[in-house]
Design a protein around this motif. Structure first.
Motif, PDB file in Angstrom:
ATOM      1  N   SER A 157       0.834  -1.211   0.000  1.00 28.50           N
ATOM      2  CA  SER A 157       0.000   0.000   0.000  1.00 28.50           C
ATOM      3  C   SER A 157       0.863   1.253   0.000  1.00 28.50           C
ATOM      4  CB  SER A 157      -0.889   0.015   1.248  1.00 28.50           C
ATOM      5  OG  SER A 157      -1.803  -1.045   1.213  1.00 28.50           O
ATOM      6  N   ASP A 158       0.402   2.269  -0.697  1.00 28.33           N
ATOM      7  CA  ASP A 158       1.011   3.606  -0.712  1.00 28.33           C
ATOM      8  C   ASP A 158       2.484   3.611  -1.120  1.00 28.33           C
ATOM      9  OD1 ASP A 158      -1.419   4.847   0.142  1.00 28.33           O
ATOM     10  OD2 ASP A 158      -1.018   4.040   2.145  1.00 28.33           O
ATOM     11  N   ARG A 159       2.879   2.679  -1.961  1.00 31.37           N
ATOM     12  CA  ARG A 159       4.253   2.645  -2.458  1.00 31.37           C
ATOM     13  C   ARG A 159       4.385   3.574  -3.660  1.00 31.37           C
ATOM     14  NH1 ARG A 159       7.530  -2.595  -2.652  1.00 31.37           N
ATOM     15  NH2 ARG A 159       7.996  -1.760  -0.602  1.00 31.37           N
ATOM     16  N   SER A 160       5.486   4.325  -3.693  1.00 31.04           N
ATOM     17  CA  SER A 160       5.772   5.212  -4.819  1.00 31.04           C
ATOM     18  C   SER A 160       6.622   4.487  -5.850  1.00 31.04           C
ATOM     19  CB  SER A 160       6.516   6.460  -4.336  1.00 31.04           C
ATOM     20  OG  SER A 160       5.695   7.200  -3.468  1.00 31.04           O
ATOM     21  N   TYR A 161       6.296   4.699  -7.110  1.00 32.49           N
ATOM     22  CA  TYR A 161       7.058   4.151  -8.238  1.00 32.49           C
ATOM     23  C   TYR A 161       7.596   5.342  -9.020  1.00 32.49           C
ATOM     24  CZ  TYR A 161       4.978  -0.236  -6.927  1.00 32.49           C
ATOM     25  OH  TYR A 161       4.609  -1.358  -6.220  1.00 32.49           O
ATOM     26  N   TYR A 162       8.868   5.260  -9.389  1.00 27.82           N
ATOM     27  CA  TYR A 162       9.567   6.412  -9.956  1.00 27.82           C
ATOM     28  C   TYR A 162       9.773   6.275 -11.458  1.00 27.82           C
ATOM     29  CZ  TYR A 162      10.108   7.340  -5.069  1.00 27.82           C
ATOM     30  OH  TYR A 162       9.835   7.571  -3.755  1.00 27.82           O
ATOM     31  N   ILE A 163       9.443   7.347 -12.158  1.00 24.37           N
ATOM     32  CA  ILE A 163       9.604   7.418 -13.610  1.00 24.37           C
ATOM     33  C   ILE A 163      10.986   8.010 -13.871  1.00 24.37           C
ATOM     34  CG2 ILE A 163       8.685   8.398 -15.743  1.00 24.37           C
ATOM     35  CD1 ILE A 163       6.027   8.873 -14.040  1.00 24.37           C
ATOM     36  N   PRO A 164      11.896   7.240 -14.462  1.00 26.37           N
ATOM     37  CA  PRO A 164      13.232   7.798 -14.728  1.00 26.37           C
ATOM     38  C   PRO A 164      13.159   8.820 -15.862  1.00 26.37           C
ATOM     39  CG  PRO A 164      13.034   5.630 -15.702  1.00 26.37           C
ATOM     40  CD  PRO A 164      11.763   5.865 -14.930  1.00 26.37           C
ATOM     41  N   PRO A 165      14.090   9.777 -15.899  1.00 24.73           N
ATOM     42  CA  PRO A 165      14.083  10.762 -16.983  1.00 24.73           C
ATOM     43  C   PRO A 165      14.071  10.068 -18.350  1.00 24.73           C
ATOM     44  CG  PRO A 165      15.667  11.381 -15.306  1.00 24.73           C
ATOM     45  CD  PRO A 165      15.192  10.000 -14.961  1.00 24.73           C
ATOM     46  N   THR A 166      13.070  10.417 -19.143  1.00 26.20           N
ATOM     47  CA  THR A 166      12.864   9.787 -20.444  1.00 26.20           C
ATOM     48  C   THR A 166      12.711  10.867 -21.512  1.00 26.20           C
ATOM     49  OG1 THR A 166      11.740   7.939 -19.358  1.00 26.20           O
ATOM     50  CG2 THR A 166      11.408   8.169 -21.733  1.00 26.20           C
ATOM     51  N   SER A 167      13.460  10.750 -22.582  1.00 26.49           N
ATOM     52  CA  SER A 167      13.438  11.717 -23.675  1.00 26.49           C
ATOM     53  C   SER A 167      12.138  11.630 -24.468  1.00 26.49           C
ATOM     54  CB  SER A 167      14.619  11.462 -24.610  1.00 26.49           C
ATOM     55  OG  SER A 167      14.437  12.133 -25.829  1.00 26.49           O
ATOM     56  N   ILE A 168      11.415  12.727 -24.536  1.00 31.42           N
ATOM     57  CA  ILE A 168      10.199  12.772 -25.353  1.00 31.42           C
ATOM     58  C   ILE A 168      10.567  12.833 -26.838  1.00 31.42           C
ATOM     59  CG2 ILE A 168       8.166  14.165 -25.926  1.00 31.42           C
ATOM     60  CD1 ILE A 168       7.899  12.550 -23.326  1.00 31.42           C
ATOM     61  N   ALA A 169      11.619  13.573 -27.178  1.00 27.74           N
ATOM     62  CA  ALA A 169      12.028  13.654 -28.591  1.00 27.74           C
ATOM     63  C   ALA A 169      12.330  12.269 -29.155  1.00 27.74           C
ATOM     64  CB  ALA A 169      13.240  14.569 -28.737  1.00 27.74           C
ATOM     65  N   SER A 170      12.949  11.409 -28.361  1.00 31.71           N
ATOM     66  CA  SER A 170      13.291  10.070 -28.852  1.00 31.71           C
ATOM     67  C   SER A 170      12.051   9.247 -29.192  1.00 31.71           C
ATOM     68  CB  SER A 170      14.151   9.318 -27.828  1.00 31.71           C
ATOM     69  OG  SER A 170      13.377   8.971 -26.683  1.00 31.71           O
ATOM     70  N   LEU A 171      10.926   9.572 -28.589  1.00 37.45           N
ATOM     71  CA  LEU A 171       9.681   8.845 -28.870  1.00 37.45           C
ATOM     72  C   LEU A 171       9.019   9.287 -30.170  1.00 37.45           C
ATOM     73  CD1 LEU A 171       8.140   8.964 -25.275  1.00 37.45           C
ATOM     74  CD2 LEU A 171       9.408   7.079 -26.326  1.00 37.45           C
ATOM     75  N   PHE A 172       9.419  10.464 -30.642  1.00 35.96           N
ATOM     76  CA  PHE A 172       8.814  11.032 -31.848  1.00 35.96           C
ATOM     77  C   PHE A 172       9.855  11.251 -32.947  1.00 35.96           C
ATOM     78  CE2 PHE A 172       5.843  12.122 -28.457  1.00 35.96           C
ATOM     79  CZ  PHE A 172       4.643  11.683 -29.017  1.00 35.96           C
ATOM     80  N   GLY A 173      10.680  10.272 -33.192  1.00 39.57           N
ATOM     81  CA  GLY A 173      11.630  10.320 -34.295  1.00 39.57           C
ATOM     82  C   GLY A 173      12.804  11.248 -34.077  1.00 39.57           C
ATOM     83  N   GLY A 174      13.110  11.591 -32.830  1.00 38.65           N
ATOM     84  CA  GLY A 174      14.257  12.434 -32.526  1.00 38.65           C
ATOM     85  C   GLY A 174      13.960  13.919 -32.468  1.00 38.65           C
ATOM     86  N   GLU A 175      12.741  14.303 -32.747  1.00 40.91           N
ATOM     87  CA  GLU A 175      12.366  15.723 -32.721  1.00 40.91           C
ATOM     88  C   GLU A 175      11.245  15.949 -31.717  1.00 40.91           C
ATOM     89  OE1 GLU A 175      13.914  18.096 -34.375  1.00 40.91           O
ATOM     90  OE2 GLU A 175      15.222  16.683 -35.400  1.00 40.91           O
ATOM     91  N   LEU A 176      11.351  16.994 -30.922  1.00 43.47           N
ATOM     92  CA  LEU A 176      10.304  17.338 -29.967  1.00 43.47           C
ATOM     93  C   LEU A 176       9.160  18.016 -30.709  1.00 43.47           C
ATOM     94  CD1 LEU A 176       9.633  17.343 -26.917  1.00 43.47           C
ATOM     95  CD2 LEU A 176      10.557  19.658 -26.847  1.00 43.47           C
ATOM     96  N   PRO A 177       7.939  17.471 -30.606  1.00 50.32           N
ATOM     97  CA  PRO A 177       6.805  18.115 -31.272  1.00 50.32           C
ATOM     98  C   PRO A 177       6.549  19.513 -30.714  1.00 50.32           C
ATOM     99  CG  PRO A 177       6.228  15.898 -30.519  1.00 50.32           C
ATOM    100  CD  PRO A 177       7.552  16.238 -29.908  1.00 50.32           C
ATOM    101  N   PRO A 178       5.951  20.418 -31.503  1.00 47.88           N
ATOM    102  CA  PRO A 178       5.670  21.766 -31.023  1.00 47.88           C
ATOM    103  C   PRO A 178       4.684  21.771 -29.844  1.00 47.88           C
ATOM    104  CG  PRO A 178       4.701  21.418 -33.183  1.00 47.88           C
ATOM    105  CD  PRO A 178       5.529  20.217 -32.883  1.00 47.88           C
ATOM    106  N   TYR A 179       3.811  20.787 -29.816  1.00 45.11           N
ATOM    107  CA  TYR A 179       2.885  20.578 -28.709  1.00 45.11           C
ATOM    108  C   TYR A 179       2.976  19.105 -28.324  1.00 45.11           C
ATOM    109  CZ  TYR A 179       0.443  24.681 -30.681  1.00 45.11           C
ATOM    110  OH  TYR A 179       0.121  25.911 -31.182  1.00 45.11           O
ATOM    111  N   ARG A 180       2.718  18.807 -27.045  1.00 39.71           N
ATOM    112  CA  ARG A 180       2.674  17.414 -26.627  1.00 39.71           C
ATOM    113  C   ARG A 180       1.965  17.303 -25.288  1.00 39.71           C
ATOM    114  NH1 ARG A 180       5.161  16.647 -22.181  1.00 39.71           N
ATOM    115  NH2 ARG A 180       6.945  17.891 -21.612  1.00 39.71           N
ATOM    116  N   GLY A 181       1.563  16.092 -24.953  1.00 35.44           N
ATOM    117  CA  GLY A 181       0.905  15.850 -23.675  1.00 35.44           C
ATOM    118  C   GLY A 181       1.199  14.448 -23.192  1.00 35.44           C
ATOM    119  N   VAL A 182       0.736  14.134 -21.978  1.00 34.99           N
ATOM    120  CA  VAL A 182       0.890  12.794 -21.428  1.00 34.99           C
ATOM    121  C   VAL A 182      -0.465  12.266 -20.980  1.00 34.99           C
ATOM    122  CG1 VAL A 182       3.282  13.120 -20.686  1.00 34.99           C
ATOM    123  CG2 VAL A 182       1.421  13.552 -19.072  1.00 34.99           C
ATOM    124  N   PHE A 183      -0.551  10.950 -20.936  1.00 34.88           N
ATOM    125  CA  PHE A 183      -1.744  10.233 -20.519  1.00 34.88           C
ATOM    126  C   PHE A 183      -1.302   9.144 -19.553  1.00 34.88           C
ATOM    127  CE2 PHE A 183      -4.548   6.499 -21.391  1.00 34.88           C
ATOM    128  CZ  PHE A 183      -5.737   7.005 -20.892  1.00 34.88           C
TER     129      PHE A 183
END
Length: 174
Positions: free
Chosen positions: A120-146
C-alpha cells in the motif's frame, strides 16, 4: 568553426511540473481510461527535448503484478496554431477513455510502464525519459501525457504523492 552543445536554459533550469490530476485516479482493468495532462506548447521556448520524470503512488492494497502506464501524445495536425490531437485527446487536464487498444498503441508512444507489488502507498519512480526520442528524434511543437493503471485500487489520494515533471533541454553554439 563553432560546436553545438546541450544547454539547460538558465531562465528555467529547474524541473517544470506538468498539470495533471493523478490523486485518487481510478483503476481501469482495460488500461484505456485514465488522465491526460495539460499539453505543453514548445513554440516559444524552442526546446530540443523534454526529459519527463516523476513519481506515481498507488493506493491501499493494490494487486501485485498489475501495471501503471505513462504515454505521450502529439498532434496529428496543426491549423492556424491550433493542434488537433488523435482520438479523444485535447489540451487540458481531464479524464479520458481511449477508444480501443489498437488506437492507444497506434496514436500514443509509451514513455514508461512498471509492474507493481501489493504494498500500500508505495511510490514508483519514472526515470528521466526523452520525449524527442519517442517522436523520431524531434520534440513536437505541442505534446501531452496520458496516465492509466489497473492496480485494482485508486491511486493514493494525496496530490503531493503524485508528480510528472519535465526538464527542458536546448542547444547552444560555443
Amino acid at each position: 568553426m563553432s560546436d553545438i552543445k546541450q544547454k539547460y536554459p538558465a531562465s528555467n533550469a529547474d524541473t517544470v511540473a506538468l498539470t495533471i490530476t493523478l490523486a485518487s485516479l481510478a483503476t481501469d482493468s482495460n488500461l484505456r481510461t485514465g488522465r491526460e495532462g495539460a499539453h505543453v506548447d514548445n513554440r516559444s521556448n524552442l526546446d530540443t527535448d523534454h526529459l519527463v520524470s516523476g513519481m506515481i503512488t498507488v493506493g491501499t492494497s493494490p494487486t501485485a503484478g498489475k501495471v501503471i502506464e505513462v504515454w505521450a501524445y502529439a498532434p496529428i495536425s496543426i491549423s492556424s496554431g491550433t493542434p488537433t490531437y488523435p482520438d479523444v485527446f485535447s489540451t487540458g487536464d481531464a479524464a479520458k477513455t481511449v477508444t480501443s487498444d489498437n488506437v492507444k498503441n497506434s496514436a500514443l508512444r509509451l514513455v514508461w510502464s512498471t509492474a507493481i507489488d501489493s504494498t500500500s502507498d508505495r511510490s514508483y519512480y519514472i526515470p528521466p525519459t526523452s520525449i524527442a526520442s519517442l517522436f523520431g528524434g524531434e520534440l513536437p511543437p505541442y505534446r501531452g501525457v496520458f496516465v492509466t493503471h489497473n492496480t485494482a485500487v485508486n491511486l493514493n489520494s494525496t496530490s503531493g504523492n503524485q508528480a510528472i515533471n519535465y526538464h527542458r533541454i536546448q542547444k547552444q553554439t560555443v
